[in-house]
Structures are given as structure tokens and as C-alpha cells.
Design a protein around this motif. Sequence first.
Motif, PDB file in Angstrom:
ATOM      1  N   GLY A   1       0.892  -1.152   0.000  1.00 54.00           N
ATOM      2  CA  GLY A   1       0.000   0.000   0.000  1.00 54.00           C
ATOM      3  C   GLY A   1       0.931   1.203   0.000  1.00 54.00           C
ATOM      4  O   GLY A   1       1.299   1.739  -1.036  1.00 54.00           O
ATOM      5  N   ILE A   2       1.368   1.577   1.179  1.00 52.95           N
ATOM      6  CA  ILE A   2       2.432   2.571   1.324  1.00 52.95           C
ATOM      7  C   ILE A   2       3.691   1.862   1.817  1.00 52.95           C
ATOM      8  O   ILE A   2       4.787   2.119   1.349  1.00 52.95           O
ATOM      9  N   GLU A   3       3.529   0.928   2.725  1.00 48.33           N
ATOM     10  CA  GLU A   3       4.636   0.109   3.226  1.00 48.33           C
ATOM     11  C   GLU A   3       5.234  -0.652   2.049  1.00 48.33           C
ATOM     12  O   GLU A   3       4.524  -1.085   1.158  1.00 48.33           O
ATOM     13  N   HIS A   4       6.562  -0.786   2.043  1.00 46.74           N
ATOM     14  CA  HIS A   4       7.232  -1.438   0.917  1.00 46.74           C
ATOM     15  C   HIS A   4       8.461  -2.189   1.394  1.00 46.74           C
ATOM     16  O   HIS A   4       8.993  -1.936   2.474  1.00 46.74           O
ATOM     17  N   ASP A   5       8.911  -3.130   0.579  1.00 45.90           N
ATOM     18  CA  ASP A   5      10.129  -3.875   0.875  1.00 45.90           C
ATOM     19  C   ASP A   5      11.346  -2.981   0.620  1.00 45.90           C
ATOM     20  O   ASP A   5      11.289  -2.001  -0.118  1.00 45.90           O
TER      21      ASP A   5
ATOM     22  N   LYS B   1      16.040  -8.127  -1.747  1.00 45.61           N
ATOM     23  CA  LYS B   1      15.786  -8.964  -2.926  1.00 45.61           C
ATOM     24  C   LYS B   1      16.420 -10.343  -2.758  1.00 45.61           C
ATOM     25  O   LYS B   1      15.837 -11.361  -3.128  1.00 45.61           O
ATOM     26  N   ALA B   2      17.627 -10.386  -2.180  1.00 43.98           N
ATOM     27  CA  ALA B   2      18.343 -11.649  -2.016  1.00 43.98           C
ATOM     28  C   ALA B   2      17.749 -12.532  -0.921  1.00 43.98           C
ATOM     29  O   ALA B   2      17.804 -13.754  -1.019  1.00 43.98           O
ATOM     30  N   ASN B   3      17.183 -11.927   0.121  1.00 46.10           N
ATOM     31  CA  ASN B   3      16.728 -12.677   1.285  1.00 46.10           C
ATOM     32  C   ASN B   3      15.232 -12.925   1.362  1.00 46.10           C
ATOM     33  O   ASN B   3      14.801 -13.831   2.068  1.00 46.10           O
ATOM     34  N   ASN B   4      14.469 -12.132   0.686  1.00 50.19           N
ATOM     35  CA  ASN B   4      13.014 -12.185   0.825  1.00 50.19           C
ATOM     36  C   ASN B   4      12.405 -12.819  -0.423  1.00 50.19           C
ATOM     37  O   ASN B   4      12.337 -12.182  -1.475  1.00 50.19           O
ATOM     38  N   SER B   5      11.938 -14.046  -0.292  1.00 52.08           N
ATOM     39  CA  SER B   5      11.348 -14.742  -1.444  1.00 52.08           C
ATOM     40  C   SER B   5      10.057 -14.075  -1.908  1.00 52.08           C
ATOM     41  O   SER B   5       9.596 -14.327  -3.017  1.00 52.08           O
TER      42      SER B   5
ATOM     43  N   SER C   1       8.989  -7.573  -3.369  1.00 51.70           N
ATOM     44  CA  SER C   1       8.397  -6.817  -4.472  1.00 51.70           C
ATOM     45  C   SER C   1       8.649  -5.339  -4.214  1.00 51.70           C
ATOM     46  O   SER C   1       8.575  -4.873  -3.082  1.00 51.70           O
ATOM     47  N   LEU C   2       8.984  -4.636  -5.271  1.00 51.95           N
ATOM     48  CA  LEU C   2       9.217  -3.199  -5.166  1.00 51.95           C
ATOM     49  C   LEU C   2       8.964  -2.587  -6.529  1.00 51.95           C
ATOM     50  O   LEU C   2       9.837  -2.570  -7.390  1.00 51.95           O
TER      51      LEU C   2
ATOM     52  N   GLY D   1       9.907   5.366  -1.572  1.00 50.96           N
ATOM     53  CA  GLY D   1      11.098   5.161  -0.752  1.00 50.96           C
ATOM     54  C   GLY D   1      12.147   6.227  -1.005  1.00 50.96           C
ATOM     55  O   GLY D   1      12.807   6.699  -0.073  1.00 50.96           O
ATOM     56  N   GLY D   2      12.301   6.631  -2.269  1.00 50.58           N
ATOM     57  CA  GLY D   2      13.225   7.719  -2.591  1.00 50.58           C
ATOM     58  C   GLY D   2      12.797   9.025  -1.949  1.00 50.58           C
ATOM     59  O   GLY D   2      13.633   9.818  -1.509  1.00 50.58           O
TER      60      GLY D   2
END
Length: 166
Positions: free
Chosen positions: A21-25, A79-83, A86-87, A95-96
Motif C-alpha cells: 500500500g504505502i509500506e514497501h520492501d 531482494k536476495a533474502n526475501n522470497s 516486491s518493489l 522510498g526515494g
Amino acid sequence: MLNKDYNKDTFDLEELNLHNGIEHDGSLTRLDTAFQPNQGKKHVPYIEELLSSATGNDGSLLTMKDVSGMLSKRRAESKANNSQYSLGLSHKIFGGGNTSILCSIFGGRVEDLRSVLLDERLPDQWESRVREPNGLTLLGFNKMILQVEWGTDESKWAGRTQQDGA
């Protein structure tokens, strides 16, 4: 993002926890939802690493290059750790924007950011570091977001799978 009609609907602040939603990886201050569902919980090791990455003014100021570098690292690790990683573009921009605020409104001042990020309070007598006559304009803010995103290079961290707390 929250599937709301902002002309007639309302929302609860808890809905900001909605993943993508607003929260992101790939956040600078939080574990991904896959590792910590409560996105209101800060991850102190990430914050400490961010603050210790400051290179400006003998380590007392975070620069745009510093925050772009840390954002690169966090996104690559996520990206490497979380199967379930998504971003999308909108979340990269969001995030920027969050990251740009650290260097614009807070001036990158590590001691101020320590209070804001770790204690979740503004320092006593705090004032915005934006001193332009018209404040921080949308144009100026968007330029900063682009500067952060253009400085982000996840490939520098490719292959790293170490993620504190995961």
C-alpha cells in the motif's frame, strides 16, 4: 494504493501497514513485512548502520550519496533474502521520497536523525533545514527523489545475502 475513494472513504492508520500500500520492501529503517509483519516496529540495526554511513562533515552529515548507497544495499539485501520481495516503481519513488526527506528537511544531520529515527521525536528547538524562500517545493523535492534514485545501484551489492534480523 489502499483501494480507497478519497472523496468519500476513510481509513485507519493501521491500513498504512498494508504491504505494497504505502509500506514497501527494502526500507532503510524497517525489516520487510515477510520478516516483521508489524511495520510500526523500527529495526534499530538498520538505523544505526544508516547513521554510521554518514560521510559529510567528518561523519556528522548524511549526504545524498550516502543515503543512495544505503538504499542500494537494503534493496539488494531484501531482494536476495526475501522470497516474497516486491518493489514497484511507485514504491521506489515513495522510498526515494522518504530518503530525500532525511537530507532535505533534516539536513542530513546525524544527531537530529538519531532522535527522529530512534527516539521517534523531534529534537528540542528543532527547525527545518530548508531555508529557501519558498520552502521545499514539489519541483525541488522531485529533483531530490530523482537524485536519490539515480544514485541507487543495487548491482554493487549483488550476491550479498546477509540481512540482520532475517
